[in-house]
Design a protein around this motif. Structure first.
Motif, PDB file in Angstrom:
ATOM      1  N   THR A  33       0.817  -1.213   0.000  1.00  0.00           N
ATOM      2  CA  THR A  33       0.000   0.000   0.000  1.00  0.00           C
ATOM      3  C   THR A  33       0.847   1.257   0.000  1.00  0.00           C
ATOM      4  OG1 THR A  33      -0.103  -0.133   2.408  1.00  0.00           O
ATOM      5  CG2 THR A  33      -1.954  -1.060   1.189  1.00  0.00           C
ATOM      6  N   ASP A  93      -2.056  -6.513  -0.150  1.00  0.00           N
ATOM      7  CA  ASP A  93      -1.569  -7.420   0.884  1.00  0.00           C
ATOM      8  C   ASP A  93      -1.139  -6.692   2.150  1.00  0.00           C
ATOM      9  OD1 ASP A  93      -0.543  -9.701   2.074  1.00  0.00           O
ATOM     10  OD2 ASP A  93       1.312  -9.699   0.910  1.00  0.00           O
ATOM     11  N   SER A  94      -1.979  -6.705   3.132  1.00  0.00           N
ATOM     12  CA  SER A  94      -1.613  -6.174   4.449  1.00  0.00           C
ATOM     13  C   SER A  94      -2.144  -7.109   5.512  1.00  0.00           C
ATOM     14  CB  SER A  94      -2.261  -4.812   4.730  1.00  0.00           C
ATOM     15  OG  SER A  94      -2.031  -3.913   3.698  1.00  0.00           O
ATOM     16  N   SER A  95      -1.478  -7.128   6.624  1.00  0.00           N
ATOM     17  CA  SER A  95      -1.990  -7.986   7.685  1.00  0.00           C
ATOM     18  C   SER A  95      -3.254  -7.380   8.290  1.00  0.00           C
ATOM     19  CB  SER A  95      -0.924  -8.189   8.756  1.00  0.00           C
ATOM     20  OG  SER A  95      -0.455  -6.939   9.211  1.00  0.00           O
ATOM     21  N   TYR A 133      -4.404   3.760   3.992  1.00  0.00           N
ATOM     22  CA  TYR A 133      -3.500   3.464   2.875  1.00  0.00           C
ATOM     23  C   TYR A 133      -4.153   2.475   1.910  1.00  0.00           C
ATOM     24  CZ  TYR A 133      -0.722   4.931   6.866  1.00  0.00           C
ATOM     25  OH  TYR A 133      -0.267   5.577   7.973  1.00  0.00           O
ATOM     26  N   ASN A 184      -5.897  -7.849   4.855  1.00  0.00           N
ATOM     27  CA  ASN A 184      -6.811  -8.830   5.425  1.00  0.00           C
ATOM     28  C   ASN A 184      -7.736  -8.179   6.446  1.00  0.00           C
ATOM     29  OD1 ASN A 184      -5.397 -10.619   3.872  1.00  0.00           O
ATOM     30  ND2 ASN A 184      -4.970 -12.017   5.520  1.00  0.00           N
ATOM     31  N   GLY A 240      -8.489 -13.231   7.464  1.00  0.00           N
ATOM     32  CA  GLY A 240      -7.606 -14.007   8.336  1.00  0.00           C
ATOM     33  C   GLY A 240      -6.529 -13.122   8.900  1.00  0.00           C
ATOM     34  N   MET A 241      -6.392 -13.164  10.175  1.00  0.00           N
ATOM     35  CA  MET A 241      -5.344 -12.364  10.784  1.00  0.00           C
ATOM     36  C   MET A 241      -4.691 -13.132  11.923  1.00  0.00           C
ATOM     37  SD  MET A 241      -5.546  -8.504  12.127  1.00  0.00           S
ATOM     38  CE  MET A 241      -4.044  -7.626  12.545  1.00  0.00           C
ATOM     39  N   GLY A 242      -3.424 -13.411  11.697  1.00  0.00           N
ATOM     40  CA  GLY A 242      -2.667 -14.075  12.751  1.00  0.00           C
ATOM     41  C   GLY A 242      -2.958 -15.546  12.917  1.00  0.00           C
ATOM     42  N   THR A 269       1.628 -13.010  14.548  1.00  0.00           N
ATOM     43  CA  THR A 269       0.959 -11.727  14.714  1.00  0.00           C
ATOM     44  C   THR A 269       0.126 -11.660  15.998  1.00  0.00           C
ATOM     45  OG1 THR A 269       0.894 -11.358  12.364  1.00  0.00           O
ATOM     46  CG2 THR A 269      -0.695 -10.160  13.654  1.00  0.00           C
ATOM     47  N   ARG A 281       8.585  -3.057   4.109  1.00  0.00           N
ATOM     48  CA  ARG A 281       7.193  -3.026   4.499  1.00  0.00           C
ATOM     49  C   ARG A 281       7.039  -2.723   5.975  1.00  0.00           C
ATOM     50  NH1 ARG A 281       4.509  -6.165   0.591  1.00  0.00           N
ATOM     51  NH2 ARG A 281       2.661  -5.822   1.843  1.00  0.00           N
ATOM     52  N   TYR A 282       7.998  -3.239   6.721  1.00  0.00           N
ATOM     53  CA  TYR A 282       7.845  -3.103   8.158  1.00  0.00           C
ATOM     54  C   TYR A 282       8.424  -1.820   8.705  1.00  0.00           C
ATOM     55  CZ  TYR A 282       5.731  -7.554   8.554  1.00  0.00           C
ATOM     56  OH  TYR A 282       4.839  -8.557   8.447  1.00  0.00           O
ATOM     57  N   TRP A 302       8.860   0.984   6.872  1.00  0.00           N
ATOM     58  CA  TRP A 302       8.499   2.120   6.077  1.00  0.00           C
ATOM     59  C   TRP A 302       7.759   3.158   6.895  1.00  0.00           C
ATOM     60  CZ3 TRP A 302       4.648   5.006   3.800  1.00  0.00           C
ATOM     61  CH2 TRP A 302       5.072   5.750   2.685  1.00  0.00           C
TER      62      TRP A 302
HETATM   63  N1  LIG Z   1      -2.620 -12.513   7.431  1.00  0.00           N
HETATM   64  C1  LIG Z   1      -1.919 -12.236   8.475  1.00  0.00           C
HETATM   65  O1  LIG Z   1      -2.317 -12.492   9.586  1.00  0.00           O
HETATM   66  C2  LIG Z   1      -0.599 -11.622   8.369  1.00  0.00           C
HETATM   67  C3  LIG Z   1       0.024 -11.478   7.179  1.00  0.00           C
HETATM   68  N2  LIG Z   1       1.268 -10.926   7.092  1.00  0.00           N
HETATM   69  C4  LIG Z   1       1.900 -10.823   5.797  1.00  0.00           C
HETATM   70  O2  LIG Z   1       3.134 -10.153   5.952  1.00  0.00           O
HETATM   71  C5  LIG Z   1       3.315  -9.192   4.926  1.00  0.00           C
HETATM   72  C6  LIG Z   1       3.444  -7.798   5.494  1.00  0.00           C
HETATM   73  O3  LIG Z   1       2.235  -7.395   6.090  1.00  0.00           O
HETATM   74  P1  LIG Z   1       2.078  -5.985   6.804  1.00  0.00           P
HETATM   75  O4  LIG Z   1       3.027  -5.860   7.885  1.00  0.00           O
HETATM   76  O5  LIG Z   1       0.672  -5.825   7.123  1.00  0.00           O
HETATM   77  O6  LIG Z   1       2.539  -5.008   5.640  1.00  0.00           O
HETATM   78  P2  LIG Z   1       2.048  -3.535   5.299  1.00  0.00           P
HETATM   79  O7  LIG Z   1       3.006  -3.025   4.292  1.00  0.00           O
HETATM   80  O8  LIG Z   1       0.623  -3.510   4.923  1.00  0.00           O
HETATM   81  O9  LIG Z   1       2.201  -2.757   6.650  1.00  0.00           O
HETATM   82  C7  LIG Z   1       3.460  -2.455   7.271  1.00  0.00           C
HETATM   83  C8  LIG Z   1       3.402  -1.118   8.012  1.00  0.00           C
HETATM   84  O10 LIG Z   1       3.483  -0.069   7.057  1.00  0.00           O
HETATM   85  C9  LIG Z   1       2.389   0.806   7.215  1.00  0.00           C
HETATM   86  N3  LIG Z   1       2.011   1.364   5.911  1.00  0.00           N
HETATM   87  C10 LIG Z   1       1.597   0.671   4.830  1.00  0.00           C
HETATM   88  N4  LIG Z   1       1.348   1.512   3.802  1.00  0.00           N
HETATM   89  C11 LIG Z   1       1.602   2.759   4.245  1.00  0.00           C
HETATM   90  C12 LIG Z   1       1.530   4.060   3.651  1.00  0.00           C
HETATM   91  N5  LIG Z   1       1.156   4.217   2.378  1.00  0.00           N
HETATM   92  N6  LIG Z   1       1.869   5.128   4.419  1.00  0.00           N
HETATM   93  C13 LIG Z   1       2.249   4.956   5.698  1.00  0.00           C
HETATM   94  N7  LIG Z   1       2.335   3.766   6.295  1.00  0.00           N
HETATM   95  C14 LIG Z   1       2.025   2.675   5.595  1.00  0.00           C
HETATM   96  C15 LIG Z   1       1.316  -0.038   7.847  1.00  0.00           C
HETATM   97  O11 LIG Z   1       0.350   0.766   8.519  1.00  0.00           O
HETATM   98  C16 LIG Z   1       2.117  -0.893   8.793  1.00  0.00           C
HETATM   99  O12 LIG Z   1       2.397  -0.213   9.973  1.00  0.00           O
HETATM  100  C17 LIG Z   1       2.137  -9.362   4.012  1.00  0.00           C
HETATM  101  O13 LIG Z   1       2.528 -10.272   2.993  1.00  0.00           O
HETATM  102  C18 LIG Z   1       1.083  -9.984   4.866  1.00  0.00           C
HETATM  103  O14 LIG Z   1       0.190 -10.785   4.137  1.00  0.00           O
HETATM  104  C19 LIG Z   1       1.894 -10.472   8.193  1.00  0.00           C
HETATM  105  C20 LIG Z   1       1.330 -10.585   9.404  1.00  0.00           C
HETATM  106  C21 LIG Z   1       0.034 -11.170   9.593  1.00  0.00           C
END
Ligand SMILES: NC(=O)C1=CN([C@@H]2O[C@H](COP(=O)(O)OP(=O)(O)OC[C@H]3O[C@@H](n4cnc5c(N)ncnc54)[C@H](O)[C@@H]3O)[C@@H](O)[C@H]2O)C=CC1
Ligand SMILES: O=c1[nH]c(=O)c2[nH+]cn([C@@H]3O[C@H](COP(=O)(O)O)[C@@H](O)[C@H]3O)c2[nH]1
Ligand SMILES: [K+]
Length: 892
Positions: free
Chosen positions: A271, A293-295, A301, A322, A343-345, A352, A446-447, A449
């Motif tokens: 995102t 793809d976000s958790s 975003y 998700n 699905g989350m965690g 998570t 991603r983490y 950023w």
């Molecule tokens: N399904 C699940 O339970 C889970 C899945 N995952 C997987 O791990 C990977 C990473 O997931 P996320 O950590 O959620 O990645 P993410 O990139 O969506 O989020 C990471 C961090 O960046 C921030 N962020 C994202 N876009 C932004 C923007 N445009 N401006 C400012 N901040 C922004 C988010 O708020 C978050 O704090 C994915 O492939 C996901 O599917 C990770 C954890 C749990």
């Protein structure tokens, strides 16, 4: 009553009712038939979240054959799949090969985004360009490649032939082909390929535009193994492999674009602002669905991204997520999502819920979000936590349109990464996208950023390994059939019908675990501990230590285990992901199924019989051979049965031989085993003499044998047996793999699970074990503990013990065997029977090879191509996950 009396319903003073056309209300409402989803998820006084394992679907009335169960379902508003399976966008799960095979099988793959946008678009393009049977990206050689380099590539990739082009790449002008025969008699490793290749003028080629049938015909007539396809400039555009042809029958279920007939393909994006460019490239490549793809998908975003995608690429469907609650879903639907990912965690590699304390039990999440999204015609995909076909069925019954799987698919041939061995188990890496490993490989941004403390890495996932499952081409049909059986048992003819029944209250569910028992008790519906379908009590835990994982054959493909976090990246107050997390899978083989294709010969097994083994000594993958399969498992003969070629059980050999049994018994057993070995020897001799598979006219120009032994007692038999067979067959040593496990070591290992992680455990090489073996053939032990006498083996209980009679009831294998058998036994076998797995449409690798100690040449193992029904039943073992405590998953 007088009526009943006269009709004979009243006997011995016992008042009996006459059967009516409907079951009476009182019984219906008593809970005897299970409960409606509404009752379980909505009128839920204890506020408990439900996982898949907490629930079981009650059987319904079957009024249709299993083959009639329609599992087609919607992924998004516009995309319908014949098979509701989706592969996760994870770097150990979905790249083009997975996506191609998923789509061919009727599902869809979502290409991960842990690579550059350009690379990801290329992956999508490969799926889009896929043509059944045509290898579009064969490994090519340049004219100045040396023999030494060719041999190295062969060994690394297990390809037998390589086209030579002027550029050394696909699209270059074709100048020859190297096959095994070409290089067989050349000694000097510095010789260039142009010296010994089959040159262009003596090659049979096909012109671009050739159909698969035509190509097939040309291959048949020319008796060649490979057919290069060239364009008018004589540039190589594709390669067709004879061995692939059989595998590439058109699949009627394939997920295809209705306009251009290309396979459907999805891709994931994040995102961040950059992801808009990524989306553009993906859309240009022809992607059909983008998964944001976000958790935690309910963010400004993501909402902004979905709006952008819908405006910029209206032809591409968008899956948001998700999410796990209706209000999150509401925001994404409002933004324009065509589908939702729920699905989350709860993924197998997730931490998570531990790290962030946010998430939801998956059955509850699926039920609530699906129910809400349905109002807007938005299908949901249940993502994560699928461990078995039963979980898939449950997800569908709870309202999911499709299921998304990571760990289930990560161990298949089509998943990225190489197989490697640990403790004799053939594994592939699998890791969370939020794991340190994956972050280091590209996901890190991603983490970190846009966060102030960008140096702090908080892992939300772990890495580990999953066991080999062979090819998706057999695994997906197995999963499908499992789901069909599940729905049939529930009396549900289609996914759509399950939806109707879910919402009109005619689907009956029951809770099964002790925790959900509390819920039932709270509902006043349950007075005793339920015992039906207690999945949780059936789990075995298989620790595989995460560090110490041996390298795969391609060390570059993946990093070497999780890297320890750097000191200054660590924050003490953040719990670290568990060091151990992996799941393994055992298979229970169904001997009742007609699983042995005609040329196979099976001697011995038994409870966890390996499917037909095929080891080819043919180095030329194009050579026609009809594998003969012989497996002898001396170790299990003592509890074994003999299976005929058509899968019927011929004899059962129930008498046990143990060192603590009388010498007489032991002798008897030995002679029985000797007889079986004799039989095997005869078959070997016959095959060698006639050049044909036993009882068949199929030419059989190969043979090797696998002998497994587990116990001291059997050591001699393994040794003598292999000796006999070798003498009979004059097979080279390396075609006999003997794994000789010694009981005491197994006992030690089993009692101290940690030891399993030690790479060199206790390997006992049997006679005929290759003295020099490549990684991947070094079978180590990991085996059952010392046996105490099991009731099954006690003569007195023999007659009435069903498990003894059919000899293969895993469920009854608790007791002394409880831990050891399903895990270690079938592990050993799995190892072996999956060794033969070979390449895919793209003509890729069989990661397992044996190098002959005599000539140092690789000895490729082929795989039989005879279609046979799937024979395994998955059972998951789950280890090292804090959520196994059942606490963190139950936020509702
Ligand atoms: N399904 C699940 O339970 C889970 C899945 N995952 C997987 O791990 C990977 C990473 O997931 P996320 O950590 O959620 O990645 P993410 O990139 O969506 O989020 C990471 C961090 O960046 C921030 N962020 C994202 N876009 C932004 C923007 N445009 N401006 C400012 N901040 C922004 C988010 O708020 C978050 O704090 C994915 O492939 C996901 O599917 C990770 C954890 C749990
Ligand atoms: O908490 C998490 N940390 C991670 O690092 C991670 N990586 C993937 N996923 C999610 O898990 C899903 C796959 O789960 P399964 O292996 O259970 O099929 C995937 O489809 C994702 O939704 C993660 N979740
Ligand atoms: K993998």
């Amino acid at each position: 009553m007088s009526e009943t009396q006269t009709n004979g319903y009243h006997k011995n003073g016992d008042k009996r009712q006459k059967i009516g056309s409907e079951i009476d209300e009182e019984t219906l409402n008593s809970g005897a038939e299970g409960f409606t989803a509404e009752k379980i998820f909505v009128n839920n006084p204890s506020c408990m979240g439900m996982t898949y394992d907490d629930l079981i679907v009650m059987p319904g009335h079957i009024a249709f054959p299993v083959g009639d169960v329609d599992i087609s379902s919607n992924l998004t508003r516009n995309i319908r799949l014949q098979v509701p399976f989706v592969s996760s966008p994870m770097d150990t799960v979905t790249e083009h090969q997975m996506a191609i095979t998923m789509a061919l099988q009727g599902g869809i793959g979502i290409i991960h985004s842990n690579m550059t946008a350009e690379e990801q678009a290329q992956e999508v393009l490969k799926v889009k360009k896929f043509k059944n049977g045509f290898i579009l990206d064969p490994m090519c050689l340049s004219p100045d490649t040396t023999l030494g380099e060719v041999l190295k590539r062969k060994a690394d990739l297990n390809f037998s032939s390589f086209p030579v082009t002027d550029t050394g790449k696909m699209g270059g002008r074709l100048i020859g082909i190297i096959s095994n025969r070409d290089s067989a008699f050349i000694e000097d490793p510095n010789v260039k390929v142009t010296e010994f290749m089959t040159a262009r003028d003596s090659l049979v080629v096909a012109k671009d535009g050739v159909s698969l049938e035509e190509a097939n015909q040309i291959l048949k007539e020319s008796k060649k193994g490979k057919l290069p396809v060239v364009n008018d400039n004589d540039e190589l555009v594709a390669l067709i492999a004879r061995t692939d042809l059989q595998k590439n029958k058109d699949n009627p279920r394939a997920s295809k674009d209705s306009h251009n007939k290309q396979l459907l393909c999805g891709a994931a994006i994040g995102t961040r602002p950059d992801d808009k460019k990524r989306a553009q490239l993906l859309a240009d490549a022809g992607v059909n669905v983008i998964v944001v793809d976000s958790s935690q998908g309910d963010s400004i975003y993501q909402i902004e991204m979905i709006k952008h995608l819908k405006a910029a690429h209206p032809q591409v469907d968008v899956i948001g997520g998700n999410v796990v609650t209706p209000s999150q879903a509401h925001h994404l639907i409002e933004a324009g999502a065509d589908g939702l990912r729920v699905g989350m965690g709860i993924g197998s590699i997730c931490t998570t819920q531990e790290v962030c304390a946010v998430g939801r039990a998956q059955a509850s999440a699926v039920y609530h979000v699906a129910k809400y999204a349905r109002k807007f015609g938005i299908p949901i995909t249940a993502d994560g936590g699928i461990q078995s076909t039963g979980h898939i069925t449950k997800a569908l019954c709870l309202g999911a349109g499709c299921v998304m799987m990571g760990s289930m698919l990560a161990g298949t041939d089509e998943a990225p990464g190489e197989y490697f061995y640990q403790d004799g188990v053939r594994l592939k890496r699998y890791r969370g996208m939020g794991s340190i490993e994956a972050m280091n490989a590209g996901g890190e941004k991603r983490y970190v950023w846009d966060t102030a403390q960008s140096h702090v890495k908080v892992a939300q996932g772990v890495s580990g390994a999953v066991t080999d499952k062979g090819t998706l081409r057999r695994y997906i049909p197995y999963l499908m059939q499992g789901v069909r059986h599940g729905l049939q048992d529930a009396g549900i003819p289609s996914v759509e019908a399950s939806r109707d029944r879910l919402y009109n209250g005619t689907l009956s569910i029951k809770t099964t675990t002790p925790l959900s028992y509390i819920l039932q008790a709270a509902m006043g519906q349950c007075s005793t501990l339920p015992s039906e379908g207690r999945q949780s009590s059936r789990r075995e835990f298989t620790p595989i230590q995460n560090h110490n994982l041996p390298q795969g054959r391609n060390p570059d493909a993946m990093s070497d285990g999780p890297e320890p976090m750097e000191e200054d990246n660590m924050r003490e107050d953040i719990p670290q992901p568990p060091a151990i997390a992996t799941r393994t899978r055992c298979y229970k083989l169904n001997l009742d199924s007609n699983m042995f294709p005609p040329p196979s010969v099976f001697l011995g097994p038994y409870k966890d019989a390996p499917p037909p083994l095929t080891y080819s000594t043919s180095e030329d993958s194009a050579a026609t051979y009809s594998p003969v399969q012989v497996a002898i498992n001396t170790a299990k003969i003592f509890r074994g049965i003999t299976v005929s070629k058509d899968g019927t059980i011929l004899t059962q050999n129930a008498r046990a031989t143990r060192s603590n049994r009388g010498a007489k018994n032991k002798r008897g057993e030995k002679s029985r085993q000797a007889t079986k070995i004799e039989k095997a020897k005869d078959l070997v001799e016959e095959t060698i003499a006639t050049g044909k598979a036993p009882d068949s006219d199929e030419p059989a120009n190969m043979m090797s044998l696998v002998i497994m032994g587990e116990y001291d007692d059997m050591k001699y038999l393994v040794r003598d047996g292999s000796k006999k067979l070798r003498e009979a067959s004059e097979l080279p040593d390396d075609s006999l793999l003997a794994i000789n496990r010694v009981r005491d070591d197994m006992a030690k290992e089993a009692s101290s699970p940690r030891k399993r992680g030690s790479p060199n455990g206790s390997i006992h090489r049997g006679q005929g074990t290759p003295s020099k073996s490549r990684p991947g053939t070094g079978f180590a032990s990991g085996a059952p503990p010392k046996l105490k006498s099991h009731p099954r083996d006690r003569p007195s209980s023999r007659k009435d013990d069903k498990s003894r009679r059919d000899g293969m009831d895993l469920e009854s294998e608790r007791g002394d065997w409880g831990h050891a058998l399903p895990v270690s036994f079938s592990r050993g076998i799995q190892n072996i029977w999956n060794c033969g797995a070979t390449g895919e449409e793209t003509g890729t690798i069989s990661p397992t090879q044996v190098v002959s100690p005599r000539d140092g040449k690789p000895h490729a193992m082929g795989v039989h191509t005879a279609p046979h029904r799937p024979v395994f039943e998955g059972r998951d073992n789950h280890y090292g996950q804090a959520r196994e405590t059942g606490v963190t998953t139950r936020a509702n």
